[in-house]
Design a protein around this motif. Structure first.
Motif, short mmCIF file in Angstrom:
data_model
loop_
_atom_site.label_atom_id
_atom_site.label_comp_id
_atom_site.label_asym_id
_atom_site.label_seq_id
_atom_site.Cartn_x
_atom_site.Cartn_y
_atom_site.Cartn_z
N MET A 24 0.85 -1.19 0.00
CA MET A 24 0.00 0.00 0.00
C MET A 24 0.88 1.24 0.00
N SER A 25 0.70 2.09 -0.97
CA SER A 25 1.48 3.31 -1.05
C SER A 25 0.77 4.44 -0.32
N TYR A 26 1.52 5.46 0.06
CA TYR A 26 0.93 6.64 0.66
C TYR A 26 0.34 7.52 -0.43
N SER A 27 -0.84 8.06 -0.18
CA SER A 27 -1.48 8.95 -1.15
C SER A 27 -1.66 10.31 -0.53
N ASN A 28 -1.49 11.36 -1.33
CA ASN A 28 -1.56 12.72 -0.82
C ASN A 28 -2.92 13.32 -1.14
N SER A 29 -3.58 13.87 -0.12
CA SER A 29 -4.91 14.43 -0.33
C SER A 29 -4.87 15.79 -1.02
N ASP A 30 -3.78 16.53 -0.81
CA ASP A 30 -3.60 17.84 -1.45
C ASP A 30 -4.81 18.76 -1.23
N MET A 31 -5.27 18.89 0.00
CA MET A 31 -6.34 19.84 0.29
C MET A 31 -5.80 21.26 0.11
N LYS A 32 -6.67 22.13 -0.37
CA LYS A 32 -6.26 23.51 -0.59
C LYS A 32 -6.36 24.32 0.69
N LEU A 33 -5.44 25.26 0.85
CA LEU A 33 -5.37 26.06 2.07
C LEU A 33 -6.67 26.84 2.29
N SER A 34 -7.25 27.37 1.21
CA SER A 34 -8.48 28.16 1.35
C SER A 34 -9.64 27.33 1.90
N GLU A 35 -9.64 26.04 1.59
CA GLU A 35 -10.71 25.16 2.08
C GLU A 35 -10.56 24.85 3.56
N VAL A 36 -9.35 24.51 3.97
CA VAL A 36 -9.17 24.12 5.37
C VAL A 36 -9.13 25.32 6.30
N GLU A 37 -8.84 26.50 5.77
CA GLU A 37 -8.84 27.70 6.61
C GLU A 37 -10.25 28.25 6.83
N LYS A 38 -11.14 27.97 5.91
CA LYS A 38 -12.49 28.54 5.95
C LYS A 38 -13.28 28.05 7.16
N ASP A 39 -14.04 28.96 7.76
CA ASP A 39 -14.93 28.60 8.86
C ASP A 39 -16.26 28.18 8.26
N TRP A 40 -16.44 26.88 8.08
CA TRP A 40 -17.64 26.36 7.43
C TRP A 40 -18.86 26.46 8.32
N THR A 41 -18.68 26.72 9.60
CA THR A 41 -19.83 26.83 10.49
C THR A 41 -20.59 28.14 10.29
N LYS A 42 -19.98 29.11 9.62
CA LYS A 42 -20.61 30.41 9.41
C LYS A 42 -21.16 30.58 8.00
N ALA A 43 -20.75 29.71 7.08
CA ALA A 43 -21.12 29.87 5.67
C ALA A 43 -22.41 29.13 5.37
N SER A 44 -23.44 29.87 4.95
CA SER A 44 -24.71 29.26 4.56
C SER A 44 -24.59 28.67 3.15
N VAL A 45 -25.08 27.46 2.97
CA VAL A 45 -24.97 26.80 1.67
C VAL A 45 -26.33 26.46 1.08
N SER A 46 -27.41 26.76 1.82
CA SER A 46 -28.75 26.42 1.33
C SER A 46 -29.79 27.32 1.99
N ASN A 47 -30.84 27.62 1.24
CA ASN A 47 -31.97 28.38 1.77
C ASN A 47 -33.11 27.47 2.21
N ASN A 48 -32.85 26.17 2.15
CA ASN A 48 -33.90 25.20 2.48
C ASN A 48 -33.36 24.14 3.44
N PRO A 49 -33.10 24.50 4.70
CA PRO A 49 -32.59 23.51 5.66
C PRO A 49 -33.61 22.41 5.91
N ARG A 50 -33.18 21.16 5.73
CA ARG A 50 -34.10 20.01 5.88
C ARG A 50 -33.48 18.94 6.75
N ALA A 51 -34.31 18.33 7.58
CA ALA A 51 -33.87 17.21 8.42
C ALA A 51 -34.22 15.91 7.70
#
Length: 366
Positions: A24-51
């Motif tokens: 098994m070789s190691y694989s690199n995820s290469d996540m972008k800095l802008s994605e991991v730095e972003k506070d996703w708890t504050k960003a709204s992604v939908s106007n229709n919250p559903r359970a």
């Protein structure tokens, strides 16, 4: 079926020597800095919250949703395990029949019957040993384990608790502020049409844990918007509270014959809707009539042969007045051999600064 969680944890916790043996070789995820730095708890992604769910608990302190990937395939390993278990059980059955005949003096050739009975018993005992010694790594994915992975979002402590079997990483605690969606993001990733659950990720860039922890929540879906709607429902609950949100219908932890029906039937309905060939419709007929009942029965048997453990006391009391806040999961919570494997896998979780084109050193490298 916990094969997804098992493979993720196995890939992130095995030692370098074992990885080499398995090629098994190691694989690199290469996540972008802008994605991991972003506070996703504050960003709204939908106007229709559903359970969408299924949800197990919902109150002013926390909500709890089913976790686990590949739940729609649950039942396959169960039937395979039952088939394997039938071999030693059949041996014991024949040994019992012979012993009963000897006891009632129904056989004349006593020596050969005793020899056959001993052979059946020895063979069955060996098979039982092999099942519990080696095959347990397979059947524990659906049998004699946690009935359902659960994920609890506590808005008072602002933490997320994930309850998993130990061989999938065990129960972990992370901060809500460190959460990231896994099915969509700024990079344009889109899981639309893939029949996956909603993935959430805790990346080491934020948590400080050497590797990422991921878990799927809710039901499988082909609609990319479903991921965003349910994510938005959870996000607003954690940030603003349950007011102005639709109250989810609560499910039970107990085994129910119909639990597996939805997960197995939705892919068939999707295939029928998107098919333009009469051949596909003809193929789906035996699937509906034969495979669907078999899968559903396997799911129910799996639920019946599992259990739903309680959360640790500190998590059950989390958010109550005067009670301690659960400690966030760290590397020291795992055995030394697992710690070694985790540390050797941490380089897979590099973060790429898209402005400079270089990897960011955030303490996750040598």
């Amino acid at each position: 079926m916990y094969i997804g969680e098992y493979l993720l944890w196995f890939g992130n916790s095995i030692k370098k020597e074992t990885r080499k043996k398995l090629e098994m070789s190691y694989s690199n995820s290469d996540m972008k800095l802008s994605e991991v730095e972003k506070d996703w708890t504050k960003a709204s992604v939908s106007n229709n919250p559903r359970a969408i769910g299924p949800y197990y608990a919902y109150n002013n302190c926390y909500l709890e949703i089913r976790g686990g990937m590949f739940e729609n395939f649950r039942g396959i390993v169960t039937w395979l395990s039952i088939l394997i278990f039938m071999f030693p059980l059949t041996g014991f059955y024949f040994a019992f029949i012979i012993a009963s005949q000897l006891y009632n003096s129904e056989n004349e050739n006593i020596a050969s019957d005793i020899f056959a009975m001993i052979c059946f018993l020895i063979t069955s005992l060996v098979l039982i040993y092999l099942c519990f010694r080696y095959f347990r790594y397979v059947y524990r994915l659906e049998l004699f384990t946690i009935r359902h992975i659960r994920v609890r979002f506590n808005r008072v402590t602002r933490q997320v608790y994930i309850q998993r079997p130990k061989y999938c990483g065990g129960t972990v605690v992370f901060k809500w502020d460190h959460i990231m969606p896994g099915n969509f993001g700024d990079s344009g990733s889109d899981m639309n049409g893939t029949n996956m659950v909603n993935l959430i990720v805790f990346h080491p860039y934020k948590t400080g844990f050497p590797i990422a922890h991921s878990v799927g929540i809710g039901k499988n879906t082909y609609k990319g918007q479903d991921y965003k709607d349910e994510w938005e429902f959870i996000r607003r609950y954690m940030e603003d509270g349950p007011e102005n949100l639709p109250k989810p219908r609560l499910s039970t932890h107990l085994p129910m014959p119909f639990h597996g029906l939805g997960g197995h039937i939705s892919p068939m309905i999707h295939a029928a809707k998107n098919s333009k060939s009469i051949v596909m419709y003809l193929l789906l007929i035996p699937v509906f009539l034969i495979l669907l009942p078999v899968y559903t029965a396997g799911y129910f048997i799996s639920e019946c042969l599992c259990w739903q453990p309680r959360w640790p006391k500190v998590i059950r009391q989390a958010g109550k007045k005067g009670k301690p806040i659960p400690k966030e999961t760290t590397l020291s919570d795992y055995p030394p051999d697992v710690q070694k494997g985790i540390l050797e896998s941490r380089l897979e979780w590099c973060v790429l600064d898209e402005k400079t084109g270089k990897y960011v050193d955030y303490g996750n490298s040598d």
